[in-house]
Enzyme design. Structure first.
Site, PDB file in Angstrom:
ATOM      1  N   CYS A   1      -1.532  -4.116  14.737  1.00 56.55           N
ATOM      2  CA  CYS A   1      -1.030  -3.574  13.324  1.00 56.55           C
ATOM      3  C   CYS A   1      -1.570  -4.662  12.339  1.00 56.55           C
ATOM      4  O   CYS A   1      -1.227  -6.141  12.430  1.00 56.55           O
ATOM      5  CB  CYS A   1       0.316  -3.393  13.263  1.00 56.55           C
TER       6      CYS A   1
ATOM      7  N   GLU B   1       8.945  -2.949   8.336  1.00 53.87           N
ATOM      8  CA  GLU B   1       9.987  -2.144   9.207  1.00 53.87           C
ATOM      9  C   GLU B   1      11.062  -1.696   8.568  1.00 53.87           C
ATOM     10  O   GLU B   1      11.791  -2.729   8.246  1.00 53.87           O
ATOM     11  CB  GLU B   1      10.169  -3.071  10.474  1.00 53.87           C
TER      12      GLU B   1
ATOM     13  N   CYS C   1       3.451   8.142   1.775  1.00 55.25           N
ATOM     14  CA  CYS C   1       3.760   7.219   2.786  1.00 55.25           C
ATOM     15  C   CYS C   1       4.018   6.026   2.057  1.00 55.25           C
ATOM     16  O   CYS C   1       3.117   5.400   1.234  1.00 55.25           O
ATOM     17  CB  CYS C   1       2.549   7.150   3.830  1.00 55.25           C
TER      18      CYS C   1
ATOM     19  N   GLU D   1       0.870  -1.117  -0.028  1.00 55.47           N
ATOM     20  CA  GLU D   1      -0.022  -0.105   0.028  1.00 55.47           C
ATOM     21  C   GLU D   1       0.827   1.261  -0.155  1.00 55.47           C
ATOM     22  O   GLU D   1       1.944   1.230   0.635  1.00 55.47           O
ATOM     23  CB  GLU D   1      -0.943  -0.090   1.195  1.00 55.47           C
TER      24      GLU D   1
ATOM     25  N   CYS E   1       3.694  -6.839  15.699  1.00 56.61           N
ATOM     26  CA  CYS E   1       2.868  -5.847  16.691  1.00 56.61           C
ATOM     27  C   CYS E   1       1.347  -6.219  16.735  1.00 56.61           C
ATOM     28  O   CYS E   1       0.794  -6.169  15.551  1.00 56.61           O
ATOM     29  CB  CYS E   1       3.096  -4.466  16.393  1.00 56.61           C
TER      30      CYS E   1
ATOM     31  N   SER F   1      10.532   5.606  10.009  1.00 52.68           N
ATOM     32  CA  SER F   1       9.740   5.233  11.212  1.00 52.68           C
ATOM     33  C   SER F   1       9.955   3.904  11.417  1.00 52.68           C
ATOM     34  O   SER F   1      10.020   3.060  10.513  1.00 52.68           O
ATOM     35  CB  SER F   1       8.224   5.392  10.822  1.00 52.68           C
TER      36      SER F   1
ATOM     37  N   CYS G   1      -2.498   6.235   6.148  1.00 50.75           N
ATOM     38  CA  CYS G   1      -1.221   5.641   6.003  1.00 50.75           C
ATOM     39  C   CYS G   1      -0.851   4.708   6.966  1.00 50.75           C
ATOM     40  O   CYS G   1      -0.773   5.003   8.001  1.00 50.75           O
ATOM     41  CB  CYS G   1      -0.314   7.068   6.017  1.00 50.75           C
TER      42      CYS G   1
ATOM     43  N   CYS H   1       5.485  -7.641   7.396  1.00 48.78           N
ATOM     44  CA  CYS H   1       6.382  -7.352   8.501  1.00 48.78           C
ATOM     45  C   CYS H   1       6.496  -8.498   9.550  1.00 48.78           C
ATOM     46  O   CYS H   1       5.563  -9.134   9.865  1.00 48.78           O
ATOM     47  CB  CYS H   1       5.836  -6.237   9.244  1.00 48.78           C
TER      48      CYS H   1
ATOM     49  N   LEU I   1       6.427   4.267  19.786  1.00 51.74           N
ATOM     50  CA  LEU I   1       6.832   4.089  21.077  1.00 51.74           C
ATOM     51  C   LEU I   1       5.697   3.297  21.568  1.00 51.74           C
ATOM     52  O   LEU I   1       5.713   1.996  22.285  1.00 51.74           O
ATOM     53  CB  LEU I   1       7.075   5.316  22.078  1.00 51.74           C
TER      54      LEU I   1
END
Ligand code: SAH
Ligand code: SF4
Length: 365
Positions: free
Chosen positions: A115, A159, A101, A88, A112, A188, A332, A108, A212
């Site tokens: 996500c 990532e 973005c 995307e 997480c 990021s 994004c 990934c 974070l």
């Protein structure tokens, strides 16, 4: 894997155009990077040559879906890569700037739980050319809309610091050849400390955003599993070193999850982590986007604003970012398969199986 148009080096283009006058390589390079043109549209090149280039250096991205938000300020792409993975890319038009973005990986591996990309798992790294081409496609679209693309954020799927070599190579291209200033590029990361250290030593002045989401290890271990390997004290030390070495902007991303990381204690812990840094960091608050695999909801907007006010009282600069383009499932962020698409413009070879929601929001720039 096939060598794609934006993966080819200048020397490789030179080899391909060995039978041509030398200025042709320059013409082609400028056409691709400065004019953001497709080889077929470079009418300064002989027609036969254009045809040859199209075959030898195919584009990396096939558009499956291009969707524009109702108010026209967000354009979301679903692209298919060689091998069939989908990524995307989101173009965001603000009154004062235009940001894209980009994705750095298909899927990934960081896992997480909140996500959508993390839920889908890792498929493969993107090549530098696949990343650059996302910027080119967005730049072309912005131009069509009479705007100029100026910022790139690595906040799509994947990532970036787990695909460092290709990400750095893409940044060099974006900076040197497309001509976007390093200060307009933001990487990021979920907090891969070795990558942050290398970024600190890298001469290029790109911005860093650290996702974070929690300011104590117990909660962060749960939300962001890689925290077990790089716990907060180690991560914050790397952030402090970055700030001292670069004097560049550092932002913390905080996806607000109802009742999980939006409490008074979270504001206090976050503020105390920020205050311990040698230079001010900026906190971006984003209400969590719902994803199929995570049941807890995003914090209500009113509470997000209260949390922001509380951080400000505690001496921390914080901004509430809006989720852009929710009417087109855009924000994004991440992409995963599964949800039905209601409205779309389908362009590619076959209709999208599913564009799903998730992801963040506005750029930190
Ligand atoms: N892997 C990198 C960059 C891609 S994710 C990283 O984690 O920073 C980009 C941002 O989207 C991160 O801040 C991430 O935490 C956030 N994000 C992921 N899922 C989200 C969701 N469901 N709602 C809001 N933000 C989300
Ligand atoms: Fe990967 Fe970032 Fe999603 Fe975590 S938030 S799974 S690091 S893309």
């Amino acid at each position: 894997m096939t060598r794609t148009l934006y993966d080819a080096t200048r020397a490789e283009l030179g080899e391909l155009l060995a039978d041509q006058p030398r200025f042709r390589v320059d013409q082609l390079w400028k056409g691709l990077y400065e004019q953001l043109a497709e080889p077929g549209d470079l009418t300064t090149l002989p027609k036969a040559l254009r045809g040859k280039l199209d075959v030898a250096l195919p584009a990396a991205l096939t558009t499956i879906v291009e969707r524009v938000s109702d108010n026209g300020d967000t354009v979301k792409y679903l692209f298919e890569l060689d091998g069939g993975s989908r990524i995307e890319t989101v173009l965001m038009l603000y009154p004062d700037r235009v940001t894209v973005c980009v994705s750095s990986q298909a899927g990934c591996a960081m896992g997480c739980g909140f996500c959508a990309t993390g839920q889908a798992g890792f498929t493969r790294h993107l090549t530098a050319g696949e990343i650059v081409e996302q910027v080119v496609r967005a730049g072309r679209k912005a131009r069509e809309m009479n705007r100029r693309l100026a910022n790139v954020v690595f906040m799509g799927m994947g990532e970036p610091l787990a695909n460092e070599a290709n990400v750095w190579a893409s940044i060099e291209r974006i900076n040197t050849d497309i001509g976007l200033g390093a200060r307009h590029l933001t990487v990021s990361t979920v907090g891969l400390v070795p990558g942050i250290k290398r970024l600190t030593e890298w001469p290029m002045q790109v911005n860093l955003a650290v996702s974070l989401h929690a300011a104590n290890d117990e909660l962060r271990n749960e939300l962001v599993p890689i925290n077990r390997r790089y716990p907060l004290d180690v991560l914050m030390e790397a952030c402090a070193d970055y700030l001292v070495a670069k004097g560049r902007r550092l932002s913390f991303e905080w996806a607000m999850i109802d009742g999980v990381n939006d409490r008074e204690s979270d504001a206090r812990e976050l503020a105390s982590r920020c205050r311990a840094l040698p230079l001010a960091a900026h906190v971006n608050l984003i209400p969590l986007n719902p994803t199929p695999g995570y049941l807890t909801r995003g914090t209500a907007l009113k509470r997000v604003h209260e949390f922001r006010d509380r951080l400000e009282e505690l001496g921390v600069n914080a901004t509430v970012r809006r989720n852009r383009g929710t009417d087109i499932d855009a924000a994004c962020g991440q992409l995963a398969a599964g949800q039905p698409v209601t409205q779309q413009i389908t362009i590619g070879r076959r209709p999208a199986a599913g564009l799903t929601e998730s992801g963040t929001s506005g750029s930190p720039l």
